[in-house]
Design a protein around this motif. Structure first.
Motif, short mmCIF file in Angstrom:
data_model
loop_
_atom_site.label_atom_id
_atom_site.label_comp_id
_atom_site.label_asym_id
_atom_site.label_seq_id
_atom_site.Cartn_x
_atom_site.Cartn_y
_atom_site.Cartn_z
N VAL A 1 5.05 -10.70 -2.76
CA VAL A 1 5.30 -10.91 -1.29
C VAL A 1 4.65 -9.38 -0.91
CG1 VAL A 1 5.92 -10.33 0.44
CG2 VAL A 1 7.46 -11.68 -1.25
N PRO A 2 3.41 -9.81 -0.98
CA PRO A 2 2.15 -8.51 -0.01
C PRO A 2 3.05 -7.98 1.08
CG PRO A 2 1.25 -10.53 0.79
CD PRO A 2 2.85 -10.83 0.16
N CYS A 3 2.68 -6.89 1.31
CA CYS A 3 3.36 -5.62 2.22
C CYS A 3 2.27 -4.98 2.67
CB CYS A 3 4.56 -5.55 1.73
SG CYS A 3 5.35 -3.96 3.22
N ALA A 4 2.41 -4.33 4.17
CA ALA A 4 1.46 -3.07 3.90
C ALA A 4 2.76 -2.39 5.25
CB ALA A 4 0.19 -4.05 5.34
N ILE A 5 1.85 -1.51 4.81
CA ILE A 5 2.45 -0.07 5.94
C ILE A 5 1.56 0.18 6.58
CG2 ILE A 5 3.86 2.07 6.03
CD1 ILE A 5 4.46 1.41 2.92
N GLY B 1 -4.47 -9.50 -0.41
CA GLY B 1 -3.24 -9.93 0.25
C GLY B 1 -2.36 -9.25 0.80
N ILE B 2 -2.80 -7.76 0.56
CA ILE B 2 -2.02 -6.72 1.37
C ILE B 2 -3.61 -6.18 2.71
CG2 ILE B 2 -1.92 -3.79 1.22
CD1 ILE B 2 -0.06 -4.97 -1.87
N GLN B 3 -4.55 -5.99 1.68
CA GLN B 3 -5.39 -5.16 2.80
C GLN B 3 -5.82 -6.92 3.85
OE1 GLN B 3 -8.18 -3.50 2.59
NE2 GLN B 3 -8.11 -3.99 4.71
N GLU B 4 -5.47 -8.08 4.51
CA GLU B 4 -5.42 -9.19 5.34
C GLU B 4 -4.82 -8.50 5.76
OE1 GLU B 4 -5.48 -12.49 3.32
OE2 GLU B 4 -6.92 -12.29 1.66
N LEU C 1 5.75 -2.06 9.19
CA LEU C 1 5.55 -2.77 8.24
C LEU C 1 6.08 -4.34 8.43
CD1 LEU C 1 6.79 -1.94 5.27
CD2 LEU C 1 9.31 -2.54 6.40
N VAL C 2 4.86 -4.45 7.47
CA VAL C 2 4.89 -6.49 7.40
C VAL C 2 4.92 -6.94 6.12
CG1 VAL C 2 2.99 -8.02 8.04
CG2 VAL C 2 2.69 -5.33 9.48
N TYR C 3 5.80 -7.92 6.54
CA TYR C 3 6.06 -8.30 5.05
C TYR C 3 5.67 -9.70 5.20
CZ TYR C 3 9.82 -5.15 4.59
OH TYR C 3 11.04 -4.36 4.56
N GLY C 4 4.40 -10.00 4.49
CA GLY C 4 3.11 -11.27 4.16
C GLY C 4 3.74 -12.09 3.78
N SER C 5 3.59 -13.28 4.02
CA SER C 5 3.39 -14.36 3.01
C SER C 5 3.58 -14.20 1.05
CB SER C 5 2.80 -16.05 3.70
OG SER C 5 3.50 -15.96 4.62
N PRO C 6 4.68 -15.80 0.65
CA PRO C 6 4.02 -15.09 -0.79
C PRO C 6 2.88 -15.53 -1.34
CG PRO C 6 6.43 -15.87 -0.25
CD PRO C 6 5.42 -16.00 0.83
N ILE C 7 2.06 -15.20 -2.45
CA ILE C 7 0.86 -15.14 -2.49
C ILE C 7 0.80 -16.49 -3.68
CG2 ILE C 7 -1.10 -14.46 -4.14
CD1 ILE C 7 -0.91 -11.49 -2.34
N ASN D 1 0.43 -0.59 0.03
CA ASN D 1 0.03 -0.27 -0.11
C ASN D 1 0.83 1.15 0.34
OD1 ASN D 1 0.98 -1.10 2.70
ND2 ASN D 1 -1.01 0.67 3.53
N HIS D 2 0.20 2.26 -0.48
CA HIS D 2 1.14 3.62 -0.89
C HIS D 2 0.60 4.79 -0.08
CE1 HIS D 2 3.75 6.37 -2.26
NE2 HIS D 2 4.02 6.23 -3.14
N ILE D 3 0.96 5.34 1.89
CA ILE D 3 0.83 6.70 2.75
C ILE D 3 1.53 7.86 2.45
CG2 ILE D 3 -0.99 4.45 3.25
CD1 ILE D 3 0.36 4.91 5.62
N HIS D 4 2.39 7.21 1.44
CA HIS D 4 3.22 8.59 2.33
C HIS D 4 4.67 8.81 1.18
CE1 HIS D 4 6.30 11.20 4.83
NE2 HIS D 4 5.01 11.35 5.09
#
Length: 193
Positions: free
Chosen positions: A140-144, A184-187, A156-162, A40-43
Motif C-alpha cells: 500500500v503506497p502512502c503520501a504525506i 505509486g507514492i509519486q502518483e 495523509l493519503v493511503y493509496g490502492s494496493p499495488i 514518503n518521509h518528510i518529518h
C-alpha cells in the motif's frame, strides 16, 4: 490497556488539533494479512501520523540509533518497531521484516531511508522491493502532504494496493519492485498536492 492503542489515540488527537490532519483512502488498508505500508518521509512525526488513523498496528523499521537510548528503545520495541542499520545490508532487519509480513502483520517503511529536506520524493532503497517480492504481502503506497507548520493542514493519503504479481511472476529485481512502489507514492503526491 495496550500501549500501542493508547499511543495511537493520543497521537491522533494531537495531530488533528495541531496539524488539522485530513485522512483519505483508509478503505484501501486491507483488514488482515501481511501489508507493506510504504510512505514518503518528510518529518519526524511521519511514523505516528501514518499509524494513528488506521485500526491495525504498524510495525516500523526504524534506524538502529533509536534503539541505543535506554528508555526510548524499550518504548519503541513495545510499539512494534525493529531496528535497521542504515548504509549497509542488514540481514537481521530483512529477516525480521519478512517474518512479520509472512505472519500477517503490517510493516511500515519509508523507502527513501531518510527524511527529504526538499519535500520531493527521493530514490527508494532496494530493501522495500525485497520485502514486496519475497513476502506476498499487499503493498500500500502512502503520501504525506504538507509542511507540519502548527495549525496548517497535513494530508495523509493511503493509496490502492499495488499489484506486484506481474513483477513476482517475471522474477523482477528488488530495484525494479522499489521503482514501481515509488511510482505509486509519486502518483499520490501528484494527485493530491
Amino acid at each position: 490497556m495496550n500501549l500501542y492503542r493508547v499511543g495511537r489515540f493520543l497521537c491522533a488527537v494531537f495531530l488533528r488539533i495541531f496539524y488539522r490532519v485530513k485522512v483519505l483512502g483508509k478503505e484501501n488498508i486491507p483488514k488482515d494479512g501481511g501489508v507493506l505500508l510504504c510512505s514518503n518521509h518528510i518529518h519526524l512525526l511521519d511514523p505516528p501520523l501514518v499509524g494513528s488513523f488506521i485500526k491495525r498496528q504498524v510495525c516500523y523499521m526504524a534506524k538502529a540509533e533509536l534503539f541505543e537510548t535506554p528508555i526510548l528503545k524499550h518504548i519503541i520495541r513495545r510499539l512494534g518497531a525493529f531496528p535497521i542499520r542504515r548504509g549497509m545490508s542488514d540481514r537481521q532487519a530483512l529477516r525480521t521484516g519478512l517474518n512479520l509480513l509472512k505472519e500477517g502483520n503490517m510493516v511500515g517503511i519509508f523507502p527513501e531511508g531518510t527524511r527529504s529536506k526538499t519535500q520531493e520524493l527521493g530514490k527508494g532503497l532496494a530493501g522495500v522491493g525485497f520485502f514486496a517480492l519475497r513476502s506476498n504481502a499487499k503493498v500500500v503506497p502512502c503520501a504525506i502532504i504538507g509542511t507540519y507548520k502548527i495549525f496548517s493542514r497535513v494530508t495523509l493519503v493511503y493509496g490502492s494496493p499495488i499489484d506486484m504479481n506481474p513483477l513476482r511472476e517475471n522474477k523482477a529485481s528488488a530495484e525494479e519492485a522499489t521503482e514501481k512502489i515509488m511510482e505509486g507514492i509519486q502518483e499520490l503526491l501528484n494527485e493530491y498536492q
